[in-house]
Design an enzyme around this catalytic site. Structure first.
Site, PDB file in Angstrom:
ATOM      1  N   GLY A 122     -13.285  -3.465   1.364  1.00 56.69           N
ATOM      2  CA  GLY A 122     -14.622  -2.892   1.532  1.00 56.69           C
ATOM      3  C   GLY A 122     -14.897  -1.801   0.502  1.00 56.69           C
TER       4      GLY A 122
ATOM      5  N   GLY B  44      -7.917  -7.364   1.864  1.00 59.96           N
ATOM      6  CA  GLY B  44      -6.623  -7.618   2.507  1.00 59.96           C
ATOM      7  C   GLY B  44      -6.213  -9.083   2.448  1.00 59.96           C
TER       8      GLY B  44
ATOM      9  N   ARG C 137       0.821  -1.213   0.000  1.00 62.83           N
ATOM     10  CA  ARG C 137       0.000   0.000   0.000  1.00 62.83           C
ATOM     11  C   ARG C 137       0.855   1.263   0.000  1.00 62.83           C
ATOM     12  NH1 ARG C 137      -5.141  -1.521   3.882  1.00 62.83           N
ATOM     13  NH2 ARG C 137      -6.495  -2.137   2.168  1.00 62.83           N
TER      14      ARG C 137
ATOM     15  N   LYS D 173     -16.422 -11.673   6.642  1.00 63.52           N
ATOM     16  CA  LYS D 173     -17.262 -10.537   7.039  1.00 63.52           C
ATOM     17  C   LYS D 173     -18.593 -10.498   6.302  1.00 63.52           C
ATOM     18  CE  LYS D 173     -13.172  -7.627   7.577  1.00 63.52           C
ATOM     19  NZ  LYS D 173     -12.466  -6.618   6.768  1.00 63.52           N
TER      20      LYS D 173
HETATM   21  P1  ADP Z   1     -10.809  -9.822   2.799  1.00 61.65           P
HETATM   22  O1  ADP Z   1      -9.800  -9.304   3.783  1.00 61.65           O
HETATM   23  O2  ADP Z   1     -10.166 -10.415   1.601  1.00 61.65           O
HETATM   24  O3  ADP Z   1     -11.865  -8.810   2.473  1.00 61.65           O
HETATM   25  P2  ADP Z   1     -12.339 -11.049   4.916  1.00 61.65           P
HETATM   26  O4  ADP Z   1     -11.668 -10.116   5.859  1.00 61.65           O
HETATM   27  O5  ADP Z   1     -13.799 -10.924   4.724  1.00 61.65           O
HETATM   28  O6  ADP Z   1     -11.598 -11.026   3.492  1.00 61.65           O
HETATM   29  O7  ADP Z   1     -12.108 -12.547   5.391  1.00 61.65           O
HETATM   30  C1  ADP Z   1     -10.873 -13.169   5.357  1.00 61.65           C
HETATM   31  C2  ADP Z   1     -10.805 -14.257   6.380  1.00 61.65           C
HETATM   32  O8  ADP Z   1     -11.859 -15.188   6.219  1.00 61.65           O
HETATM   33  C3  ADP Z   1      -9.544 -15.067   6.260  1.00 61.65           C
HETATM   34  O9  ADP Z   1      -8.661 -14.687   7.279  1.00 61.65           O
HETATM   35  C4  ADP Z   1     -10.001 -16.518   6.376  1.00 61.65           C
HETATM   36  O10 ADP Z   1      -9.261 -17.250   7.331  1.00 61.65           O
HETATM   37  C5  ADP Z   1     -11.437 -16.388   6.804  1.00 61.65           C
HETATM   38  N1  ADP Z   1     -12.258 -17.507   6.342  1.00 61.65           N
HETATM   39  C6  ADP Z   1     -12.451 -17.926   5.082  1.00 61.65           C
HETATM   40  N2  ADP Z   1     -13.219 -19.030   5.051  1.00 61.65           N
HETATM   41  C7  ADP Z   1     -13.516 -19.328   6.332  1.00 61.65           C
HETATM   42  C8  ADP Z   1     -14.270 -20.366   6.965  1.00 61.65           C
HETATM   43  N3  ADP Z   1     -14.864 -21.322   6.246  1.00 61.65           N
HETATM   44  N4  ADP Z   1     -14.363 -20.351   8.310  1.00 61.65           N
HETATM   45  C9  ADP Z   1     -13.740 -19.397   9.031  1.00 61.65           C
HETATM   46  N5  ADP Z   1     -13.026 -18.396   8.491  1.00 61.65           N
HETATM   47  C10 ADP Z   1     -12.913 -18.352   7.157  1.00 61.65           C
HETATM   48 MG    MG Z   2      -9.999  -8.861   5.877  1.00 55.68          MG
END
Ligand code: ADP
Ligand code: MG
Length: 386
Positions: A368, A345, A35, A197
């Site tokens: 987001g 992220g 970043r 999330k």
């Molecule tokens: P991003 O940062 O890409 O927007 P999020 O913050 O929404 O994604 O979610 C990422 C997290 O989701 C990862 O750290 C991963 O470990 C978790 N995750 C993915 N699948 C599962 C699952 N089936 N159960 C629990 N956690 C999960």
């Molecule tokens: Mg995240």
């Protein structure tokens, strides 16, 4: 919206530059400087004009208090190495001392302010804080795409106090690429959603359905859809409040939910099983084999692919396969001519782990923010700049 190229910058002019240096730290050092590096074109362009550059960012969620572990000091050090010049650091964000400090700077100097979220006014979009920040500079530039979906003081209230304001190169680049997916994408266009999330992402699915031909759902959010279909989910992640909405979304016929999951009693467990019904004592931590095959088929027939949210707990070796396979497949589809865009992220970390980051058409610095831009076509921080 003006670009930094559209405004005239005089030597010694004080520029408030909002950046997104919300980077991971490890043992007091920047663990991933992506970043920071993505803002360098804007910084270098501005610095050629010899202004006094005041940088502002948030880091983590200190909730309006000083949290020493979330100080931006390590970022100042890393930025200084990247720029090859001294980056001054101010522990204070507003007030007399900061104003005096800025007055003592010379044209071409850079000052990074401490984590703006140490001030309780930031997340409240507080006008008082915005007015105090306004006193620091003549011109406002926003290059913090990852923060533009927040109605926070430094991205939302603050720019409205400036007559002279513009967007940096990164913000422009992000908008250009997201628009490519949002407006007239080459079809079929698919979105792949996962991650944890679901509360944040649920509202966006409806908006995405208007753009995308199909939405593939994996990651932690898939189990809420399973529940909506009457499938047992054991102790997998679940968002009760969203089950009804998930039912409605499934009825559109455009949602493809991962049909099986790699399940175990715990993340440490060595004997994970591929299941499409999960017993009480187990949780799904990744998408299963059939889902991987199905998703690949969709990826290879798509012309536009938008990915947000890992398919499983990829941080754990036992549950990274789904995310790795999806990352590699999108990379391969891109080589064959599809346009691919990923944000988030952890999603970007997963893509790096798969070693295919360079093969994606575009990697957004906002999770987001990229989702919300896809839904609405604009963001509060962008509106405040125009
Ligand atoms: P991003 O940062 O890409 O927007 P999020 O913050 O929404 O994604 O979610 C990422 C997290 O989701 C990862 O750290 C991963 O470990 C978790 N995750 C993915 N699948 C599962 C699952 N089936 N159960 C629990 N956690 C999960
Ligand atoms: Mg995240």
């Amino acid at each position: 919206m003006k670009s930094v190229k559209d405004i005239e910058i005089k030597e010694g002019e004080k520029i408030f530059l909002r950046v997104d240096y919300n980077v991971p730290l490890k043992e007091g050092k920047v663990a991933d400087d992506t970043r920071i590096k993505r803002t360098i074109p804007t910084l270098e362009y501005l610095l050629e004009k010899k202004p006094i550059l005041i940088l502002c960012s948030h880091l983590g969620r200190p909730k309006g208090k000083v949290v020493p572990e979330l100080s931006l000091k390590p970022v100042a050090e890393r930025l200084s190495e990247i720029l090859g010049k001294q980056v001054n650091f101010s522990g204070e964000i507003i007030g007399e001392n900061v104003i005096n400090r800025i007055s003592s700077l010379k044209p071409g100097d850079v000052l990074l302010l401490e984590n703006i979220r140490f001030h309780p006014g930031e997340t409240k979009d507080d006008e008082e804080l915005a007015k105090n920040l306004k006193n620091l500079a003549d011109t406002y530039v926003n290059d913090a795409f990852g923060a533009c979906h927040r109605k926070h003081a430094s991205v939302h209230s603050l720019p409205r106090f400036f007559d002279k304001k513009a967007a940096g190169f990164l913000l422009f680049e992000e908008i250009k690429n997201l628009k490519k997916v949002r407006e007239n994408p080459e079809r079929p266009a698919i979105a792949i959603l996962g991650g944890a999330k679901i509360e944040d992402k649920a509202g966006i699915i409806e908006g995405l359905l208007e753009i995308m031909d199909k939405i593939l759902v994996g990651g932690g959010m898939m189990f809420t859809f399973w529940k909506a279909m009457g499938k047992s989910t054991g102790k997998s992640l679940l968002t009760e409040d969203f089950i009804q909405k998930a039912k409605e979304l499934i009825e559109t016929g455009k949602i493809i939910v991962a049909e099986d999951a790699l399940c175990a009693e715990s993340l440490e467990s060595k004997d994970a099983k591929n299941l499409s019904k999960i017993p009480e004592n187990m949780a799904g931590y990744d998408i299963g084999e059939n889902s991987i095959e199905r998703f690949k088929k969709e990826i290879f027939s798509a012309k536009t692919i938008f990915w947000n949210g890992p398919m499983g707990v990829f941080e754990n070796n036992n549950f990274k396969k789904g995310s790795m396979e999806i990352a590699k497949s999108i990379a391969e589809a891109t080589e064959k001519g599809a346009f691919s865009l990923a944000g988030g992220g952890e999603t970007v970390s997963a893509i790096k782990l798969a070693g295919v980051k360079e093969k994606f058409s575009y990697i957004s610095t906002g999770g987001g923010a990229s989702l919300e831009f896809m839904e609405k076509g604009t963001l509060p921080g962008i509106e405040a700049l125009t």
